[in-house]
Design a protein around this motif. Structure first.
Motif: not given
Length: 115
Positions: A11-14, A87, A89-93, A109
């Motif tokens: 998972a994307f770690n913000v 949602i 695994t993918d992410g954005t900050c 991203w």
């Protein structure tokens, strides 16, 4: 428990990404005064350092980075984005940084690779 750890690694770690971006912005821009002519150099340094550190995390992601540096002069800036992705695994900050002379906004991203 091990399966949860594996899922967290995918998972994307913000918070992790935000820290990397903030560190690189502060290192590069720090107490500098806004300079239109130096912006291309700043973009290159921040982008290369950030992507290098993200790649060293050895996570299965493709990264996209967008950066805006603007002088503090009272003008407005509005942006918007929309996403269609996984949602889980993918992410954005977004990191918004400022000093007395300028704003720097970096969007990252992370899109999970399907291995």
């Amino acid at each position: 428990m091990a399966q949860e750890d594996d899922e967290e690694d995918l998972a994307f770690n913000v918070e992790e990404v935000q820290k990397i971006v903030r560190d690189n912005i502060e290192f590069c821009l720090g107490g500098n005064v806004y300079s239109h002519s130096r912006c291309p150099q700043w973009f290159t340094i921040i982008t290369e350092k950030t992507l290098s550190r993200l790649n060293k995390l050895n996570k299965p992601f493709k990264y996209i980075l967008r950066m805006t540096i603007t002088q503090k002069n009272g003008s407005g800036l509005h942006t918007a984005a929309a996403y269609f992705w996984d949602i889980a695994t993918d992410g954005t900050c977004t990191v918004r940084w400022e000093n007395k002379y300028m704003y720097c906004i970096v969007n990252v991203w992370g899109l999970a690779l399907q291995l």
